[in-house]
Enzyme design. Structure first.
Site, PDB file in Angstrom:
ATOM      1  N   ALA A  91     -58.056 -71.925  48.677  1.00  0.00           N
ATOM      2  CA  ALA A  91     -58.044 -71.358  50.017  1.00  0.00           C
ATOM      3  C   ALA A  91     -59.346 -71.708  50.735  1.00  0.00           C
ATOM      4  O   ALA A  91     -60.351 -72.050  50.106  1.00  0.00           O
ATOM      5  CB  ALA A  91     -57.861 -69.843  49.952  1.00  0.00           C
ATOM      6  N   GLY A 125     -55.538 -71.011  45.583  1.00  0.00           N
ATOM      7  CA  GLY A 125     -54.338 -71.131  46.394  1.00  0.00           C
ATOM      8  C   GLY A 125     -53.602 -72.437  46.185  1.00  0.00           C
ATOM      9  O   GLY A 125     -52.380 -72.510  46.342  1.00  0.00           O
ATOM     10  N   GLU A 167     -51.522 -71.956  43.129  1.00  0.00           N
ATOM     11  CA  GLU A 167     -50.410 -71.068  43.491  1.00  0.00           C
ATOM     12  C   GLU A 167     -49.357 -71.806  44.315  1.00  0.00           C
ATOM     13  O   GLU A 167     -48.151 -71.590  44.140  1.00  0.00           O
ATOM     14  CB  GLU A 167     -50.964 -69.857  44.258  1.00  0.00           C
ATOM     15  CG  GLU A 167     -51.782 -68.934  43.377  1.00  0.00           C
ATOM     16  CD  GLU A 167     -52.583 -67.914  44.156  1.00  0.00           C
ATOM     17  OE1 GLU A 167     -52.388 -66.708  43.929  1.00  0.00           O
ATOM     18  OE2 GLU A 167     -53.406 -68.323  45.015  1.00  0.00           O
ATOM     19  N   GLU A 189     -60.498 -67.001  41.193  1.00  0.00           N
ATOM     20  CA  GLU A 189     -60.778 -65.956  42.184  1.00  0.00           C
ATOM     21  C   GLU A 189     -61.770 -64.907  41.681  1.00  0.00           C
ATOM     22  O   GLU A 189     -62.518 -64.315  42.479  1.00  0.00           O
ATOM     23  CB  GLU A 189     -59.470 -65.270  42.604  1.00  0.00           C
ATOM     24  CG  GLU A 189     -58.576 -66.108  43.512  1.00  0.00           C
ATOM     25  CD  GLU A 189     -57.665 -67.065  42.761  1.00  0.00           C
ATOM     26  OE1 GLU A 189     -56.839 -67.720  43.394  1.00  0.00           O
ATOM     27  OE2 GLU A 189     -57.803 -67.162  41.502  1.00  0.00           O
TER      28      GLU A 189
END
Length: 286
Positions: A91, A136, A139, A159
Site C-alpha cells: 500500500a 497490499g 493481498e 504490516e
C-alpha cells in the site's frame, strides 16, 4: 459495445490494459514507486473489475433463448505490475499515514470489496507476480484464482513493522493458501519469503525463470481455460468458493446440485455433442 471495447474506452492513469485473444492483461503501472497500491490505483482497479463483473456473461444468465448472446469477449485476466522489480510492493504508506480510523476503515472496505470482485469474477484471474508482492500487493495477488511467480518474486505481510495489521484480506486468505500455522508465522513476524518457498508452501503455483516466461505461462494457462465452456468455468469458480467453508457432506450436496443444473444447458449440450461427434466445441456461453 463489447466488454473489450468498453475497457479500451476507459481513461486510466495508473493502469495499462490490453486484450489479446480474449485475454485481458491489467498492469499496475507505477514502476517509479514499485507499483504501490495508492487510492488512485484502487479506484481504477475497481473501475475495471466492476465493469467486468457487471458485464461478462450476463445476457443469458437465465438460459433464455430470446435473450441476446452473452458477452465473453474477455475469457481470462492476467494481473501484473510494470517492470521487473515489483508486482505491487504494498500500500502507499504516504497516502495512509494521516488517515483517521474512519477514513482507514472506508479505505479497507473499498479495497476488500475490490478483492472480492476479483475473487468472484466469472472468468479466471491469474496473478503474474514479478518482484515484490508485499502487504497490499500480496493481498491483491491472493484474491486471484492462483499465482504464478518469477524467480525474483518475494511475498510477505509486513504490516506489524508499521504498527498495523493486514487490512485487505491478508488475515483471511493467506491461511487458505499456506495453512494456518505458516500464515500465522508470516503475519506475526512480517517475514518475507522468496519464490521457491512460496511455491513450496502453496502460495505460488508455478515459478518461472524471468518475467517474459512468466507472462507467457500465465497466458497459456488462461488460454487453456478460455477454450472450455465459459458457463462451466464460471460455475466451477462459484462452486469451489461456496464449498470451501462447508462440511464435506454439505459441500458434496451443493456440488451435486450445481452439477445437475448444468444438464440441458446449451454449453453442456454443445460440449457433449462435440465430444461424441469428435469435433471442437463451439460454446454459446450459457
Amino acid at each position: 459495445m463489447t466488454v473489450a471495447q468498453r475497457l479500451e474506452a476507459l481513461e486510466l492513469e495508473t493502469l495499462e490494459l490490453g486484450v489479446e485473444a480474449s485475454i485481458l492483461t491489467v498492469t499496475v503501472n507505477r514502476p517509479a514507486v514499485l507499483n504501490a497500491l495508492s487510492p488512485e490505483v484502487i479506484n481504477e482497479l475497481r473501475e475495471v473489475f466492476a465493469l467486468l463483473r457487471d458485464t461478462l456473461g450476463k445476457a443469458n444468465s437465465d438460459g433464455s433463448e430470446t435473450a441476446s448472446a452473452p458477452d465473453w469477449s474477455v475469457r481470462g485476466v492476467m494481473l501484473t505490475g510494470a517492470g521487473e522489480r515489483a508486482f505491487v510492493a504494498g500500500a502507499d504508506i504516504s497516502a495512509m499515514r494521516d488517515m483517521t480510523p474512519d477514513e482507514s476503515r472506508a479505505y479497507a472496505t473499498r479495497t476488500q470489496e475490490l478483492t472480492s470482485w476479483i475473487e468472484t469474477l466469472q472468468v479466471p484471474v491469474v496473478a503474474a507476480v514479478n518482484g515484490f508482492a508485499l502487504g497490499g500487493g500480496c493481498e491483491l495477488a491472493m484474491s486471484c484464482d492462483y499465482i504464478f511467480a518469477s524467480a525474483n518474486a518475494s511475498f510477505g505481510q509486513p504490516e506489524v513493522a508499521l504498527g498495523l495489521i493486514p487490512g485487505f484480506g491478508g488475515t483471511v486468505r493467506l491461511a487458505q493458501y499456506v495453512g494456518s500455522a505458516a500464515a500465522r508465522e508470516m503475519l506475526l513476524t512480517g517475514r518475507r519469503i522468496n519464490a521457491e518457498e512460496a511455491e513450496r508452501l502453496g502460495l505460488a503455483l508455478r515459478v518461472l525463470p524471468d518475467v517474459a516466461s512468466l507472462h507467457e505461462a500465465v497466458r497459456e494457462s488462461l488460454a487453456l481455460a478460455a477454450a472450455q465452456s465459459p458457463a462451466a468455468v464460471a460455475s466451477t469458480k462459484l462452486v469451489t468458493r461456496q464449498v470451501r467453508p462447508l462440511p464435506t457432506d454439505e459441500g458434496l450436496a451443493l456440488e451435486a446440485e450445481a452439477f445437475a443444473n448444468r444438464f440441458g444447458a446449451p454449453d453442456m449440450l454443445e460440449g457433449t455433442s462435440a465430444f461424441l461427434e469428435k469435433r471442437k466445441a463451439d460454446f454459446p456461453g450459457f
